[in-house]
Design a protein around this motif. Sequence first.
Motif, PDB file in Angstrom:
ATOM      1  N   SER A 143       4.709 -23.699  52.952  1.00  0.00           N
ATOM      2  CA  SER A 143       5.505 -23.318  54.106  1.00  0.00           C
ATOM      3  C   SER A 143       4.680 -22.351  54.956  1.00  0.00           C
ATOM      4  N   SER A 144       5.299 -21.348  55.522  1.00  0.00           N
ATOM      5  CA  SER A 144       4.590 -20.424  56.405  1.00  0.00           C
ATOM      6  C   SER A 144       5.418 -19.170  56.635  1.00  0.00           C
ATOM      7  N   ILE A 164      11.592 -26.782  55.497  1.00  0.00           N
ATOM      8  CA  ILE A 164      10.940 -26.887  54.192  1.00  0.00           C
ATOM      9  C   ILE A 164      11.541 -25.886  53.216  1.00  0.00           C
ATOM     10  N   ASP A 165      11.709 -24.645  53.654  1.00  0.00           N
ATOM     11  CA  ASP A 165      12.250 -23.612  52.767  1.00  0.00           C
ATOM     12  C   ASP A 165      13.663 -23.946  52.316  1.00  0.00           C
ATOM     13  N   ASN A 170      17.512 -26.558  48.080  1.00  0.00           N
ATOM     14  CA  ASN A 170      18.339 -27.701  47.699  1.00  0.00           C
ATOM     15  C   ASN A 170      17.764 -28.436  46.488  1.00  0.00           C
ATOM     16  N   LEU A 171      16.449 -28.710  46.539  1.00  0.00           N
ATOM     17  CA  LEU A 171      15.820 -29.440  45.439  1.00  0.00           C
ATOM     18  C   LEU A 171      15.805 -28.623  44.155  1.00  0.00           C
ATOM     19  N   ALA A 172      15.695 -27.298  44.272  1.00  0.00           N
ATOM     20  CA  ALA A 172      15.711 -26.456  43.073  1.00  0.00           C
ATOM     21  C   ALA A 172      17.033 -26.612  42.321  1.00  0.00           C
ATOM     22  N   GLN A 241      12.411 -20.494  45.255  1.00  0.00           N
ATOM     23  CA  GLN A 241      11.969 -19.312  45.989  1.00  0.00           C
ATOM     24  C   GLN A 241      10.985 -19.675  47.111  1.00  0.00           C
ATOM     25  N   ASN A 242      11.027 -18.887  48.169  1.00  0.00           N
ATOM     26  CA  ASN A 242      10.088 -18.978  49.292  1.00  0.00           C
ATOM     27  C   ASN A 242       9.281 -17.688  49.277  1.00  0.00           C
ATOM     28  N   ILE A 243       8.062 -17.751  48.756  1.00  0.00           N
ATOM     29  CA  ILE A 243       7.298 -16.542  48.427  1.00  0.00           C
ATOM     30  C   ILE A 243       6.200 -16.295  49.455  1.00  0.00           C
ATOM     31  N   SER A 244       6.252 -15.143  50.104  1.00  0.00           N
ATOM     32  CA  SER A 244       5.263 -14.776  51.121  1.00  0.00           C
ATOM     33  C   SER A 244       3.960 -14.323  50.468  1.00  0.00           C
ATOM     34  N   VAL A 245       2.852 -14.754  51.061  1.00  0.00           N
ATOM     35  CA  VAL A 245       1.521 -14.264  50.690  1.00  0.00           C
ATOM     36  C   VAL A 245       0.874 -13.817  51.998  1.00  0.00           C
TER      37      VAL A 245
END
Length: 251
Positions: A143-144, A164-165, A170-172, A241-245
């Motif tokens: 993602s971004s 996407i997030d 949903n898929l999780a 989870q949507n994890i920022s890097v």
Amino acid sequence: MFDLSGKVAVVTASTKGMGLAIARALGSAGAKLVISGRSQETADAVAAQLRQESGVEIVPLACDITDPASVQRFATDALNAFGRVDALVLNAAGNPPAGSMLGQTAEDFERTMRDGVRGSLALVLALAPQMIERKYGSIVFMSSRAAKRGTGVLGLYGMSKAAIDQMVRNLAIELGPSNINVNSINPGAVRTDFSRMLWADPAREKMVVSTIPMGRIAEPEDVAGLALLLVSNAGHYINGQNISVDGGNTA
């Protein structure tokens, strides 16, 4: 906990940048790899490089995420390569239009959502059933940071990544009961060709870096470490989870 020996990992758009760094990290951890590039020649060249580096067992394939027929061929060939897929890292995306949201056309919207969302979902639909049957798997979407913040120049791109997030969440829920974890990685500025406009000009890079608490733009390897965590036993309980890097930029 990070050993991927005996596992099969598919990494899309993995001939350069973050995709290549992720493929290299998973291969170094022992995974058998299926990688993809826009052309078979490019994928072959990168596969030869990775084999020389670590002796990884690897199958290179061509895939154009913007072409549904190419995506379906890739899914079939990727599954046939080693007979199964344990980890799917969806790094491929199209080139989004830049500029104000007010100036985008209906065609721009359709193309952005098709290239940024539909192609990755098609690969999940093709490759998740064998994970469900075996009660094991990991899926990682790229993602971004743009999914979490407003922007005046990449609005449609941010919308596609926000989609996407949400798809990850949903898929999780749907795949979690089959022991499959689904997550997304949300990079900030990374030193890749895709983000060249953020760092090619020293003055622009200085401005970008001024918003990052850690004081530098990320390297592709900074993202690869999280991908390795999420597809290994060490991170298998991380789900949805949507994890920022991003070096603290979002904070």
